[in-house]
Design a protein around this motif. Structure first.
Motif, mmCIF file in Angstrom:
data_model
loop_
_atom_site.group_PDB
_atom_site.id
_atom_site.type_symbol
_atom_site.label_atom_id
_atom_site.label_comp_id
_atom_site.label_asym_id
_atom_site.label_seq_id
_atom_site.Cartn_x
_atom_site.Cartn_y
_atom_site.Cartn_z
ATOM 1 N N MET A 24 0.941 -1.307 0.031
ATOM 2 C CA MET A 24 0.073 -0.220 0.038
ATOM 3 C C MET A 24 0.910 1.265 -0.107
ATOM 4 S SD MET A 24 -3.350 0.652 0.073
ATOM 5 C CE MET A 24 -4.091 -0.564 0.896
ATOM 6 N N VAL A 25 1.882 1.076 0.602
ATOM 7 C CA VAL A 25 2.940 2.344 0.812
ATOM 8 C C VAL A 25 3.446 2.767 -0.416
ATOM 9 C CG1 VAL A 25 5.010 3.197 1.788
ATOM 10 C CG2 VAL A 25 3.358 2.082 3.253
ATOM 11 N N ARG A 26 3.667 1.780 -1.287
ATOM 12 C CA ARG A 26 4.265 2.208 -2.697
ATOM 13 C C ARG A 26 3.262 2.920 -3.842
ATOM 14 N NH1 ARG A 26 2.059 -1.989 -5.952
ATOM 15 N NH2 ARG A 26 3.198 -1.545 -7.734
ATOM 16 N N LEU A 27 2.078 3.015 -3.290
ATOM 17 C CA LEU A 27 1.149 3.293 -4.223
ATOM 18 C C LEU A 27 1.199 4.792 -4.042
ATOM 19 C CD1 LEU A 27 -2.012 1.104 -3.557
ATOM 20 C CD2 LEU A 27 -0.431 1.000 -5.435
ATOM 21 N N THR A 28 0.796 5.578 -4.954
ATOM 22 C CA THR A 28 0.391 7.078 -5.445
ATOM 23 C C THR A 28 -0.806 7.583 -5.310
ATOM 24 O OG1 THR A 28 2.584 7.283 -6.756
ATOM 25 C CG2 THR A 28 1.105 9.099 -6.766
ATOM 26 N N PHE A 29 -1.155 8.480 -4.233
ATOM 27 C CA PHE A 29 -2.520 8.903 -3.966
ATOM 28 C C PHE A 29 -2.516 10.583 -4.398
ATOM 29 C CE2 PHE A 29 -1.862 5.448 -1.256
ATOM 30 C CZ PHE A 29 -3.109 4.839 -1.303
ATOM 31 N N CYS A 30 -3.420 10.825 -5.642
ATOM 32 C CA CYS A 30 -3.521 11.923 -5.979
ATOM 33 C C CYS A 30 -4.597 12.827 -5.393
ATOM 34 C CB CYS A 30 -3.816 11.778 -7.545
ATOM 35 S SG CYS A 30 -2.602 10.948 -8.456
ATOM 36 N N SER A 31 -5.354 13.797 -6.187
ATOM 37 C CA SER A 31 -6.339 14.845 -5.441
ATOM 38 C C SER A 31 -7.517 14.210 -4.926
ATOM 39 C CB SER A 31 -6.680 15.761 -6.722
ATOM 40 O OG SER A 31 -7.266 14.861 -7.869
ATOM 41 N N HIS A 32 -8.080 12.942 -5.609
ATOM 42 C CA HIS A 32 -9.140 12.355 -4.863
ATOM 43 C C HIS A 32 -8.733 11.755 -3.565
ATOM 44 C CE1 HIS A 32 -13.260 10.964 -4.662
ATOM 45 N NE2 HIS A 32 -12.771 9.930 -4.892
ATOM 46 N N ASN A 33 -9.019 12.207 -2.476
ATOM 47 C CA ASN A 33 -8.858 11.515 -1.290
ATOM 48 C C ASN A 33 -9.998 11.511 -0.073
ATOM 49 O OD1 ASN A 33 -9.236 14.102 -0.510
ATOM 50 N ND2 ASN A 33 -7.468 14.346 0.976
ATOM 51 N N ALA A 34 -11.094 11.404 -0.843
ATOM 52 C CA ALA A 34 -12.390 11.429 0.038
ATOM 53 C C ALA A 34 -12.925 10.121 -0.023
ATOM 54 C CB ALA A 34 -13.252 12.541 -0.088
ATOM 55 N N MET A 35 -13.361 9.263 1.071
ATOM 56 C CA MET A 35 -14.159 8.020 1.058
ATOM 57 C C MET A 35 -15.209 8.015 1.950
ATOM 58 S SD MET A 35 -11.435 5.312 2.368
ATOM 59 C CE MET A 35 -10.500 5.724 4.167
ATOM 60 N N LEU A 71 -8.800 4.818 -4.274
ATOM 61 C CA LEU A 71 -8.411 6.045 -4.064
ATOM 62 C C LEU A 71 -7.115 6.375 -4.815
ATOM 63 C CD1 LEU A 71 -9.179 7.332 -0.624
ATOM 64 C CD2 LEU A 71 -10.464 7.543 -2.700
ATOM 65 N N SER A 72 -6.266 5.279 -5.187
ATOM 66 C CA SER A 72 -5.144 5.384 -5.665
ATOM 67 C C SER A 72 -5.045 5.774 -7.164
ATOM 68 C CB SER A 72 -4.147 4.137 -5.373
ATOM 69 O OG SER A 72 -2.804 4.169 -6.094
ATOM 70 N N CYS A 73 -4.019 6.569 -7.588
ATOM 71 C CA CYS A 73 -4.018 6.527 -9.002
ATOM 72 C C CYS A 73 -2.771 5.866 -9.585
ATOM 73 C CB CYS A 73 -3.749 8.303 -9.303
ATOM 74 S SG CYS A 73 -2.400 8.988 -8.590
ATOM 75 N N SER A 74 -2.319 4.976 -8.937
ATOM 76 C CA SER A 74 -1.298 3.994 -9.199
ATOM 77 C C SER A 74 -1.939 2.796 -9.944
ATOM 78 C CB SER A 74 -0.187 3.848 -8.247
ATOM 79 O OG SER A 74 0.307 4.921 -7.581
ATOM 80 N N ASP A 75 -1.168 1.960 -10.458
ATOM 81 C CA ASP A 75 -1.923 0.719 -10.947
ATOM 82 C C ASP A 75 -1.832 -0.179 -9.758
ATOM 83 O OD1 ASP A 75 -2.509 -1.850 -12.009
ATOM 84 O OD2 ASP A 75 -0.608 -1.827 -13.169
ATOM 85 N N THR A 76 -3.065 -0.662 -9.324
ATOM 86 C CA THR A 76 -3.270 -1.415 -8.055
ATOM 87 C C THR A 76 -3.403 -2.958 -8.341
ATOM 88 O OG1 THR A 76 -5.628 -1.104 -8.240
ATOM 89 C CG2 THR A 76 -4.495 0.188 -6.947
#
Length: 315
Positions: free
Chosen positions: A163-174, A187-192
């Motif tokens: 999870m730490v290796r992922l990038t999180f962009c502008s959308h951060n609400a859930m 919420l991640s904008c990386s490839d999951t």
């Protein structure tokens, strides 16, 4: 919120389960009441088992560990949600979120492993009663719990590092009250893809293995019980498993429906189910075991009598 160079600067917005303020007040009151009941109920179980020498057996050793894990399981998510509501804050820092994910995965899997160990204990007690003391030695009981802790912590560490290796962009609400791993992945904008595969394979294996052990144990128990000559003997054997089977049904009924599919399909119904086994199940476990178990009820009565006697003595 735009991701900066350091991921620790990211904050997530926990919008809660309900959108309306009145609904949030009701949910806050319910969560507060259920958390207090969870802590008090499980603490009573632990105290009753520790204070009564008759309950110093493998079965109640595992039950005390289950009660301890249930307290920790609820404490990972509920207090933060209550504090956020009281302070009017809906944010959680990146570090707090990753920490919450780690302990959430650890305790939810520890619950499953303890339930499987308890099923094995019931199998030995019913199918091999004459060899129970020899097979369920204290050293083996401690070893089973220690191995369970090691596996669950390593599993949680793997998912948290991915999870730490992922990038999180502008959308951060859930719409959730804690950092559930599946909504966070959305919420991640990386490839999951790696996270999804790992969750489905390693996570599935960690969940299915204890469930399989429980199923196999009760398969042997059922085949052995059917050999009993009297209905009374069958009822007596099954009565020792009733509480455990009820807890297993509540726990796995929600989990298998929520986490045995890709994170992209996580829905509102899954969120409600997550709240159920995160908040409700740890609360009802002590009631299930105390109401259906004469030994636990007797130990609780003795504990209450001691408290009343000591209070009268000091007064």
């Amino acid at each position: 919120m735009v991701r900066e160079n350091q991921s620790t600067a990211i904050e997530f917005l926990l919008l809660g389960i309900a959108g309306q303020s009145k609904e949030e007040e009701v949910i806050f009151g319910m969560f507060l009441w259920m958390y207090l009941v969870t802590v008090c109920g499980n603490l009573l179980i632990i105290l009753a088992i520790s204070c009564d020498p008759h309950l110093h057996t493998p079965m109640y050793f595992f039950l005390a560990n289950l009660s301890s894990v249930d307290i920790c399981f609820s404490s990972v998510t509920v207090p933060k949600a209550l504090v956020n509501y009281m302070l009017g804050i809906k944010t959680i820092s990146y570090t707090e979120c990753m920490t919450q994910i780690y302990f959430f995965i650890t305790f939810i899997n520890m619950d499953g492993f303890l339930l499987s160990v308890m099923a094995y204990d019931r199998y030995v007690a019913i199918c091999h009663p004459l060899h129970y003391t020899m097979m369920m030695r204290p050293r083996l009981c401690v070893l089973l719990v220690a191995i369970s802790w090691a596996i669950t912590n390593l599993h949680a560490l793997l998912h948290t590092l991915l999870m730490v290796r992922l990038t999180f962009c502008s959308h951060n609400a859930m719409h959730h009250f804690f950092c559930d791993p599946y909504p966070i992945l959305k919420l991640s904008c990386s490839d999951t893809f790696i996270n999804d595969i790992t969750a489905f394979t390693v996570g599935g294996l960690t969940s299915i293995t204890p469930f399989t052990c429980i199923t196999v144990s009760y398969g042997y128990i059922l085949s052995n019980v059917l050999k009993f000559p009297s209905i009374q003997g069958i009822r007596k054997a099954l009565s020792t498993c009733g509480s455990h089977l009820t807890v297993v049904s509540l726990f796995y009924g929600a989990i298998l429906g929520v986490y045995m599919h890709p994170s992209s399909t996580y829905s509102v119904q899954d969120m409600v189910a997550t709240a159920f086994f995160t908040v409700v199940t740890p609360m009802v476990n002590p009631f299930i075991y105390s109401l259906r178990n004469r030994d636990v009820k007797g130990a609780l009565r003795k504990l209450m009598c001691r408290r009343l006697t000591s209070s009268r003595f000091y007064n």
